[in-house]
Design an enzyme around this catalytic site. Structure first.
Site, PDB file in Angstrom:
ATOM      1  N   TYR A  29      -7.774 -16.173  -4.139  1.00 42.23           N
ATOM      2  CA  TYR A  29      -8.746 -17.189  -3.748  1.00 42.23           C
ATOM      3  C   TYR A  29      -8.624 -18.403  -4.665  1.00 42.23           C
ATOM      4  CZ  TYR A  29     -11.141 -13.559  -0.981  1.00 42.23           C
ATOM      5  OH  TYR A  29     -11.448 -12.577  -0.080  1.00 42.23           O
ATOM      6  N   SER A  57      -8.940  -2.789   1.256  1.00 37.20           N
ATOM      7  CA  SER A  57      -9.391  -3.823   2.178  1.00 37.20           C
ATOM      8  C   SER A  57      -8.413  -3.858   3.356  1.00 37.20           C
ATOM      9  CB  SER A  57      -9.448  -5.181   1.472  1.00 37.20           C
ATOM     10  OG  SER A  57      -9.936  -6.176   2.349  1.00 37.20           O
ATOM     11  N   ASN A  58      -8.966  -4.100   4.528  1.00 33.49           N
ATOM     12  CA  ASN A  58      -8.151  -4.190   5.751  1.00 33.49           C
ATOM     13  C   ASN A  58      -7.368  -2.904   5.999  1.00 33.49           C
ATOM     14  OD1 ASN A  58      -8.857  -7.029   6.346  1.00 33.49           O
ATOM     15  ND2 ASN A  58      -7.864  -7.377   4.371  1.00 33.49           N
ATOM     16  N   SER A  70     -16.397 -11.755   6.115  1.00 25.43           N
ATOM     17  CA  SER A  70     -16.807 -12.762   7.119  1.00 25.43           C
ATOM     18  C   SER A  70     -17.933 -12.197   7.993  1.00 25.43           C
ATOM     19  CB  SER A  70     -15.623 -13.221   7.974  1.00 25.43           C
ATOM     20  OG  SER A  70     -14.689 -13.945   7.210  1.00 25.43           O
ATOM     21  N   GLY A  99     -17.320 -16.051   9.660  1.00 25.78           N
ATOM     22  CA  GLY A  99     -16.396 -16.919   8.926  1.00 25.78           C
ATOM     23  C   GLY A  99     -16.787 -18.374   9.020  1.00 25.78           C
TER      24      GLY A  99
END
Ligand SMILES: NC(=O)c1ccc[n+]([C@@H]2O[C@H](COP(=O)([O-])OP(=O)(O)OC[C@H]3O[C@@H](n4cnc5c(N)ncnc54)[C@H](OP(=O)(O)O)[C@@H]3O)[C@@H](O)[C@H]2O)c1
Length: 288
Positions: free
Chosen positions: A53, A161-162, A211, A215
């Protein structure tokens, strides 16, 4: 605020996503300080960043790590390090082309943890999450590297994550209690993560919807895009965004949404969702 568990740590049931937090554009540092202060005042204690980020596509590879440095400096300026669970992630790489590349090689993930430790200025990362599966690396290999990282003492707990249900189960079998969370997309606009929520509930893992308001492109228009959320919101005298987060919390006691906010008003409004209890009838309408 209602609290929930990430492993054995109690956190406010609403977290704060920091992906778009940056000082480079139109956001004065004071506004970001005020946003973190407002989050803490409202009972938010889980903050979510990632090594990838950072501001602006134009910054390319130079964006890597900027968000981690920024939040570390803000927490120090406010003197509130010990009041938050600061989670970060590794596995994405910002490139000069403006892309978010993937690298889940063992070498990269080990280095990513070391780099995050340095930028966050800590001896141990409270929660380190593997950001996203990398098609170039079999997931079993990634799990092996995450296990090595978990055993290194450089991180207190790990998350995914994901990840899909099979990947979550496979990771849990290897990582055991050091695995405490899964962060996947979930919102009124993106509801297909229910199987992952179910697996998290079964295994006792926190599920962090990313999100959660749809988002940057969807959050502001939530009421227009999902009129039933607007109807419930009007009847309750709250925002449609607050209803969306309360609906997510009602999916399971393991859910802890991490809405993004760059303004104090946004996180104060979102945080109130933790105490907005929706009726069975309202939930059925929102599910519809
Ligand atoms: N693991 C992953 O792959 C992944 C991917 C994407 C995101 N994430 C995580 O998820 C977090 C949140 O995602 P996101 O920022 O993309 O989307 P989001 O939380 O769905 O939406 C953020 C937007 O919602 C606005 N907002 C927040 N609360 C509001 C409220 N109560 N009323 C009206 N507007 C409100 C914010 O406004 P202001 O900014 O103006 O305050 C911002 O524009 C990220 O920060 C990151 O930590 C993870």
């Amino acid at each position: 605020m209602q609290t929930r568990n990430v492993g054995d740590i109690r956190v406010g049931a609403i977290g704060l996503g920091l992906m778009t937090f940056d000082q480079s554009g139109t956001q004065p540092r004071q506004q970001l300080l005020d946003t973190v202060r407002a989050a803490l005042d409202a009972g938010v204690t889980l903050l979510d960043t990632a090594d990838a980020y950072g501001p602006g596509e134009e910054k390319g590879a130079g964006a890597q790590g900027e968000n981690e440095r920024l939040i570390a400096s803000i927490l120090d300026e406010l003197g509130v390090r010990d009041q938050v669970l600061l989670a970060t992630k590794g596995g994405h790489v910002r490139t000069d082309g403006g892309d978010w590349g993937l690298d889940s090689s063992a070498e990269h993930l080990r280095r990513a943890v070391d780099d995050s430790l340095g930028r966050l200025g800590v001896d141990q990362i409270a929660l380190w999450q593997h950001h996203r599966p990398d098609p170039a690396v079999p997931y079993d290999e990634v799990i092996g590297t995450v296990k090595e990282i978990a055993d290194s003492g450089k991180v207190a707990k790990v998350g995914l994550s994901n990840a899909n249900p099979d990947q979550i189960r496979a990771a849990h079998a290897v990582l055991g209690d050091s695995l405490v969370s899964v962060q996947n997309q979930f919102s009124p606009a993106f509801r297909s993560s229910r199987p992952e929520i179910d697996v998290c509930e079964e295994l006792g893992l926190a599920f962090l919807p990313w999100s959660p308001l749809g988002g940057l492109g969807g959050a502001k228009d939530l009421a227009e895009t999902f009129p039933v959320f607007a109807e419930v919101a009007t009847a309750r005298g709250v925002s449609a965004q607050q209803v969306a987060l309360a609906w997510e919390l009602a999916q399971s006691p393991v859910v802890i949404p991490i809405p993004g906010a760059k303004r104090p008003q946004s996180i104060t409004d979102s945080a109130a969702a933790a105490d907005l209890e929706l009726s069975a009838d309202e939930l059925a309408r929102l599910d519809g």
